[in-house]
Design an enzyme around this catalytic site. Structure first.
Site, PDB file in Angstrom:
ATOM      1  N   LYS A  52       0.844  -1.196   0.000  1.00 35.50           N
ATOM      2  CA  LYS A  52       0.000   0.000   0.000  1.00 35.50           C
ATOM      3  C   LYS A  52       0.883   1.250   0.000  1.00 35.50           C
ATOM      4  O   LYS A  52       0.606   2.234  -0.678  1.00 35.50           O
ATOM      5  CB  LYS A  52      -0.945  -0.016   1.207  1.00 35.50           C
ATOM      6  CG  LYS A  52      -2.046  -1.063   1.050  1.00 35.50           C
ATOM      7  CD  LYS A  52      -2.817  -1.370   2.312  1.00 35.50           C
ATOM      8  CE  LYS A  52      -3.719  -2.584   2.057  1.00 35.50           C
ATOM      9  NZ  LYS A  52      -4.455  -3.060   3.215  1.00 35.50           N
ATOM     10  N   GLN A  96      -4.983  -1.997   9.284  1.00 33.90           N
ATOM     11  CA  GLN A  96      -4.757  -3.307   8.680  1.00 33.90           C
ATOM     12  C   GLN A  96      -5.342  -4.404   9.567  1.00 33.90           C
ATOM     13  O   GLN A  96      -5.098  -4.426  10.772  1.00 33.90           O
ATOM     14  CB  GLN A  96      -3.253  -3.509   8.451  1.00 33.90           C
ATOM     15  CG  GLN A  96      -2.915  -4.748   7.652  1.00 33.90           C
ATOM     16  CD  GLN A  96      -3.442  -4.736   6.218  1.00 33.90           C
ATOM     17  OE1 GLN A  96      -3.551  -3.674   5.592  1.00 33.90           O
ATOM     18  NE2 GLN A  96      -3.784  -5.888   5.704  1.00 33.90           N
ATOM     19  N   ASP A 119     -11.393   1.778   3.108  1.00 33.95           N
ATOM     20  CA  ASP A 119     -11.569   0.333   2.928  1.00 33.95           C
ATOM     21  C   ASP A 119     -13.025  -0.009   2.585  1.00 33.95           C
ATOM     22  O   ASP A 119     -13.309  -1.088   2.077  1.00 33.95           O
ATOM     23  CB  ASP A 119     -11.239  -0.406   4.244  1.00 33.95           C
ATOM     24  CG  ASP A 119      -9.852  -1.037   4.228  1.00 33.95           C
ATOM     25  OD1 ASP A 119      -9.380  -1.406   3.142  1.00 33.95           O
ATOM     26  OD2 ASP A 119      -9.264  -1.166   5.321  1.00 33.95           O
TER      27      ASP A 119
HETATM   28  N1  GUN Z   1      -6.515  -7.462   5.673  1.00 32.37           N
HETATM   29  C1  GUN Z   1      -6.643  -8.215   4.548  1.00 32.37           C
HETATM   30  N2  GUN Z   1      -7.170  -7.480   3.552  1.00 32.37           N
HETATM   31  C2  GUN Z   1      -7.388  -6.251   4.055  1.00 32.37           C
HETATM   32  C3  GUN Z   1      -7.917  -5.054   3.498  1.00 32.37           C
HETATM   33  O1  GUN Z   1      -8.322  -4.975   2.325  1.00 32.37           O
HETATM   34  N3  GUN Z   1      -7.968  -3.995   4.351  1.00 32.37           N
HETATM   35  C4  GUN Z   1      -7.571  -4.060   5.638  1.00 32.37           C
HETATM   36  N4  GUN Z   1      -7.704  -2.968   6.385  1.00 32.37           N
HETATM   37  N5  GUN Z   1      -7.079  -5.145   6.175  1.00 32.37           N
HETATM   38  C5  GUN Z   1      -6.991  -6.238   5.383  1.00 32.37           C
END
Ligand code: GUN
Length: 282
Positions: A52, A96, A119
């Site tokens: 990211k 996350q 998200d």
């Molecule tokens: N953990 C696995 N995929 C994701 C995601 O798309 N966003 C977040 N915040 N955590 C994750």
């Protein structure tokens, strides 16, 4: 033989579009900032967070990375989110997942302001999506819609079968496909006659986490097959929920793993960060 849907290239195109949009905003004196919170040192999460960060750097989005120790309390994390919610220089907030067991992940998701929920996980975002109001769309399903559009895959009136009912993929995928005027079935582990149900699909979307489960017995000839799986086969190699070798000769188009749906998730996150600016202006 199926056309291969190149998610890697499409994700790159989207990141280039985002980069352009960010550069226009910057010319007008605006910046775009994403706060990424990582609690603990789960290695898989660390990889996601690094990807990211790289995407932010590419697009010109400011990445404010906050690493917290694994023993952070729920209270401490909620306080940090509150601070980020109030900080006008932060446009998007992402915690996350998963968070360590002493923290309630659902509480955390609900604490993020819906205006910064890039998200698309908060109940407000999910509800807005369900009734067609403006709000953030969950990145993986939104990425699949982009792939369908950019590859001219007809959705109107199409039979779409989604296998998997998670809050992150299956359920929002169903709502988005409804908005595309598809006839939607969400199947899951308790669905009877799953092969038969899947064989109805003009568009089959799999999100179950079972390596190569979907052989050609599940697929109608000429169907579009979208594989959200990120699994490991018997040799430890990355593969999807779909048996690509078996299915690709009979599908009309198919996403590979890796290089299909996966790269789209981060690209759509970047797109959501830019959309945050207009949501915050309203
Ligand atoms: N953990 C696995 N995929 C994701 C995601 O798309 N966003 C977040 N915040 N955590 C994750």
């Amino acid at each position: 033989m199926a056309r291969i849907i190149d998610g890697k290239k499409t994700a790159q195109d989207i990141k280039d579009e985002v980069k352009q949009a960010v550069s226009e905003l910057t010319k007008n004196g605006r910046s775009v900032t994403l706060a990424v919170v990582l609690v603990g040192d789960d290695p898989a999460s660390a990889v996601y967070v690094r990807n990211k960060k790289k995407a932010c750097e590419y697009c010109g989005i400011v990445n404010r990375q906050i690493n917290l120790p694994a023993d952070t309390s729920e209270e401490e994390l909620l306080q940090l989110i509150d601070q980020l919610n109030r900080d006008d220089s932060v446009n998007g907030i992402l915690v996350q997942l998963p968070v360590p067991p002493q923290i309630d992940g659902q509480k955390v998701i609900q604490a993020i302001s819906p205006k910064k929920d890039v998200d698309g996980f908060s109940p407000i975002s999910v509800g807005a999506l369900s009734i067609g109001l403006p709000g953030f769309r969950s990145c993986t399903p939104a990425g699949i819609i982009e792939l369908l559009h950019r590859y001219d895959i007809q959705t109107q009136g199409a039979e779409c079968v989604i296998v998997g009912r998670s809050n992150i993929v299956g359920k929002p995928m169903g709502m988005l496909m409804l908005r595309e005027n598809a006839t939607v079935t969400i199947a899951h582990s308790k669905t009877k006659n799953l092969q038969e149900v899947c064989r109805r699909a003009d568009i089959l979307i799999t999100a179950v986490g079972k390596p190569k489960m979907f052989t050609r017995d599940y697929v109608k000839e000429g169907a579009a097959v979208i594989d959200c799986g990120m699994d490991r086969d018997e040799n430890g190699r990355l593969c999807g929920d779909v048996d690509f070798g078996d299915v690709s000769p009979i599908a009309s188009c198919i996403t590979p793993v890796p290089g299909g749906v996966g790269p789209m998730t981060v690209a759509m996150l970047m797109k959501n960060c830019v959309e945050a600016i207009s949501l915050q202006q309203d």
